[in-house]
Design an enzyme around this catalytic site. Structure first.
Site, PDB file in Angstrom:
ATOM      1  N   TRP A 161     -38.827  14.747 -59.193  1.00  0.00           N
ATOM      2  CA  TRP A 161     -39.714  13.628 -59.544  1.00  0.00           C
ATOM      3  C   TRP A 161     -40.989  13.663 -58.704  1.00  0.00           C
ATOM      4  O   TRP A 161     -40.938  13.490 -57.494  1.00  0.00           O
ATOM      5  CB  TRP A 161     -38.986  12.299 -59.331  1.00  0.00           C
ATOM      6  CG  TRP A 161     -37.843  12.140 -60.284  1.00  0.00           C
ATOM      7  CD1 TRP A 161     -37.914  11.723 -61.578  1.00  0.00           C
ATOM      8  CD2 TRP A 161     -36.463  12.432 -60.019  1.00  0.00           C
ATOM      9  NE1 TRP A 161     -36.656  11.726 -62.138  1.00  0.00           N
ATOM     10  CE2 TRP A 161     -35.745  12.151 -61.215  1.00  0.00           C
ATOM     11  CE3 TRP A 161     -35.752  12.893 -58.907  1.00  0.00           C
ATOM     12  CZ2 TRP A 161     -34.371  12.325 -61.324  1.00  0.00           C
ATOM     13  CZ3 TRP A 161     -34.384  13.058 -59.016  1.00  0.00           C
ATOM     14  CH2 TRP A 161     -33.700  12.787 -60.206  1.00  0.00           C
ATOM     15  N   HIS A 182     -38.697   6.721 -62.483  1.00  0.00           N
ATOM     16  CA  HIS A 182     -37.787   6.574 -63.630  1.00  0.00           C
ATOM     17  C   HIS A 182     -37.235   5.139 -63.627  1.00  0.00           C
ATOM     18  O   HIS A 182     -37.516   4.372 -62.698  1.00  0.00           O
ATOM     19  CB  HIS A 182     -36.650   7.608 -63.593  1.00  0.00           C
ATOM     20  CG  HIS A 182     -35.918   7.711 -62.282  1.00  0.00           C
ATOM     21  ND1 HIS A 182     -34.898   8.604 -62.066  1.00  0.00           N
ATOM     22  CD2 HIS A 182     -36.059   7.024 -61.105  1.00  0.00           C
ATOM     23  CE1 HIS A 182     -34.445   8.464 -60.824  1.00  0.00           C
ATOM     24  NE2 HIS A 182     -35.131   7.525 -60.220  1.00  0.00           N
ATOM     25  N   ARG A 208     -45.567   9.224 -62.639  1.00  0.00           N
ATOM     26  CA  ARG A 208     -45.340  10.447 -61.862  1.00  0.00           C
ATOM     27  C   ARG A 208     -46.679  11.093 -61.506  1.00  0.00           C
ATOM     28  O   ARG A 208     -47.620  11.033 -62.283  1.00  0.00           O
ATOM     29  CB  ARG A 208     -44.465  11.437 -62.648  1.00  0.00           C
ATOM     30  CG  ARG A 208     -43.043  10.917 -62.755  1.00  0.00           C
ATOM     31  CD  ARG A 208     -42.072  11.906 -63.322  1.00  0.00           C
ATOM     32  NE  ARG A 208     -40.845  11.198 -63.706  1.00  0.00           N
ATOM     33  CZ  ARG A 208     -39.832  11.734 -64.342  1.00  0.00           C
ATOM     34  NH1 ARG A 208     -39.864  13.030 -64.687  1.00  0.00           N
ATOM     35  NH2 ARG A 208     -38.764  11.024 -64.654  1.00  0.00           N
ATOM     36  N   GLN A 222     -39.585   4.695 -70.103  1.00  0.00           N
ATOM     37  CA  GLN A 222     -38.202   5.158 -70.220  1.00  0.00           C
ATOM     38  C   GLN A 222     -37.354   3.984 -70.662  1.00  0.00           C
ATOM     39  O   GLN A 222     -37.735   2.823 -70.497  1.00  0.00           O
ATOM     40  CB  GLN A 222     -37.665   5.657 -68.868  1.00  0.00           C
ATOM     41  CG  GLN A 222     -38.117   7.056 -68.506  1.00  0.00           C
ATOM     42  CD  GLN A 222     -37.316   7.657 -67.351  1.00  0.00           C
ATOM     43  OE1 GLN A 222     -36.595   6.952 -66.642  1.00  0.00           O
ATOM     44  NE2 GLN A 222     -37.462   8.960 -67.170  1.00  0.00           N
ATOM     45  N   VAL A 265     -25.297  11.220 -61.402  1.00  0.00           N
ATOM     46  CA  VAL A 265     -24.217  11.284 -62.399  1.00  0.00           C
ATOM     47  C   VAL A 265     -23.345  12.507 -62.141  1.00  0.00           C
ATOM     48  O   VAL A 265     -23.802  13.499 -61.569  1.00  0.00           O
ATOM     49  CB  VAL A 265     -24.764  11.332 -63.853  1.00  0.00           C
ATOM     50  CG1 VAL A 265     -25.315   9.973 -64.259  1.00  0.00           C
ATOM     51  CG2 VAL A 265     -25.805  12.417 -64.010  1.00  0.00           C
ATOM     52  N   ALA A 319     -24.282   6.495 -67.781  1.00  0.00           N
ATOM     53  CA  ALA A 319     -25.696   6.102 -67.729  1.00  0.00           C
ATOM     54  C   ALA A 319     -26.494   7.123 -68.516  1.00  0.00           C
ATOM     55  O   ALA A 319     -26.072   8.266 -68.676  1.00  0.00           O
ATOM     56  CB  ALA A 319     -26.178   6.051 -66.284  1.00  0.00           C
TER      57      ALA A 319
HETATM   58  N1  PHE Z   1     -33.576   9.133 -64.633  1.00  0.00           N
HETATM   59  C1  PHE Z   1     -33.427  10.445 -65.178  1.00  0.00           C
HETATM   60  C2  PHE Z   1     -34.823  11.086 -65.308  1.00  0.00           C
HETATM   61  O1  PHE Z   1     -35.796  10.403 -65.240  1.00  0.00           O
HETATM   62  C3  PHE Z   1     -32.744  10.416 -66.525  1.00  0.00           C
HETATM   63  C4  PHE Z   1     -31.315  10.015 -66.435  1.00  0.00           C
HETATM   64  C5  PHE Z   1     -30.943   8.694 -66.434  1.00  0.00           C
HETATM   65  C6  PHE Z   1     -30.314  10.970 -66.361  1.00  0.00           C
HETATM   66  C7  PHE Z   1     -29.608   8.309 -66.353  1.00  0.00           C
HETATM   67  C8  PHE Z   1     -28.996  10.620 -66.285  1.00  0.00           C
HETATM   68  C9  PHE Z   1     -28.651   9.293 -66.288  1.00  0.00           C
HETATM   69  O2  PHE Z   1     -34.944  12.266 -65.472  1.00  0.00           O
END
Ligand code: PHE
Length: 351
Positions: A161, A182, A208, A222, A265, A319
């Protein structure tokens, strides 16, 4: 003066008065006329006084004539007043007349931005599956954006990120605030505040530090999804996101999950749909792979659950995070993400 003289004078005066009255064009002229004939020193009033100069026998006839003349002038004045009022009203109406046959001016109707439309469409799909919609701050603590998501300082995953930092440091000189990269920080914020069951989607803006091109904007949206409860499995994740893909891209869509890495995750996946343009044959849209990646997802990492005080032996959850602009680009064949925020009405009016 004889009665004869008086009667003649009255008659002449009445005729003149009535002629002048007819010539009066407005209420001011009427008032001047009234003063001149019927006022305290008016011509007719004086004539009435001169009746007193007549002899006793002549007085009744003269008086009666003068009174008749007075009544005649008074009622003529009243009529003329009504007349003038009526014409004034007519003139007013004429001035205010509207030509309803004129073609109207076209109204410039606003509409919802394509991103907003897409966000609402997606959120509604999840609402229909029992999810709540919540929003969170765009300026975020490092703690929520990274730490609580199992991305400690110096963790190489931070490279995933590109971050815009806020000019603010803690006692150790570490930067603490940023524009969220995010919507995932809301996972931690929400779980911290509630106990399971949790079913929530979080739409919002993200930022970003990035060079922009056709598929990258430095700010974009998002939608985060989070479901935590006892007994949630990967099958729930698949079923829920399968439903999403079919509702947006058509009931015949196939989906594909592949292993991917996100620190918060375990396991982590990315989900693709079979290319709806070439039906999986391979084309420019799917870069000849037959598949289009649409989101990242996974089972909530036990460390994230522990961090918010949930017992990972009792609770599990899934998620996901997706980009509504990217979904809209796929759905409507938009070739450059920068169109969304260029404020070009030729683009925006198409939605
Ligand atoms: N937050 C992650 C991204 O911006 C996406 C994501 C969210 C992946 C939740 C897994 C679970 O790339």
């Amino acid at each position: 003066m004889t009665t004869q003289d008086l009667l003649q004078t009255i008659e002449a005066l009445t005729t003149r008065a009535l002629r002048e009255l007819q010539a009066a064009r407005d209420l001011e002229a009427l008032e001047a006329w009234r003063v001149s004939y019927l006022g305290r020193r008016g011509q007719l009033t004086q004539m009435l006084r001169s009746v007193g100069a007549l002899s006793a026998e002549e007085r009744p006839a003269g008086g009666a004539a003068a009174n008749r003349a007075k009544e005649a002038l008074e009622s003529a004045l009243e009529r003329r007043q009504e007349e003038l009022k009526a014409t004034a009203l007519e003139r007013g109406l004429a001035e205010e007349r509207l030509d309803v046959t004129l073609p109207g001016r076209t109204l410039n109707l606003g509409r919802l931005h394509p991103t907003t439309q897409m966000v609402r469409e997606i959120c509604n799909i999840f609402v229909s599956m029992g999810f709540q919609v919540m929003e969170g701050p765009e300026v975020e603590w490092d703690r929520y954006n990274f730490e609580m998501l199992n991305i400690p300082k110096e963790h190489p995953a931070r490279d995933m990120w590109d971050t815009l930092w806020i000019d603010r440091v803690d006692d150790l000189g570490e930067r603490t605030m940023l524009l969220r990269t995010h919507t995932s920080p809301m996972q931690a914020r929400i779980m911290e505040q509630t106990r399971p069951p949790v079913r929530v989607v979080v739409p919002g803006k993200c930022y970003r530090y990035e060079a922009t091109d056709a598929t990258h904007e430095w700010h974009f949206h998002q939608i985060e999804g989070l479901a935590v409860d006892e007994g949630i499995t990967f099958a729930d994740l698949k079923g829920t996101l399968y439903e999403l893909a079919r509702r947006i891209f058509g009931a015949e869509r196939k989906v594909r999950f592949r292993v991917d890495y996100f620190p918060f995750v375990e396991p982590g996946v990315d989900m693709s749909i079979d290319c709806f343009r070439c039906k999986g044959q391979g084309c420019s849209l799917c870069k000849n792979t037959g598949w289009i990646e649409i989101l990242g997802a996974g089972m909530v990492h036990p460390k994230v659950l522990e961090g918010v005080g949930y017992d990972p032996n009792v609770y599990t959850g899934f998620a996901f995070g997706l980009g509504p602009e990217r979904i809209a680009m796929l759905k409507y064949g938009i070739d450059d993400i920068r169109h969304f925020y260029a404020n070009d009405l030729r683009f925006l009016r198409q939605f």
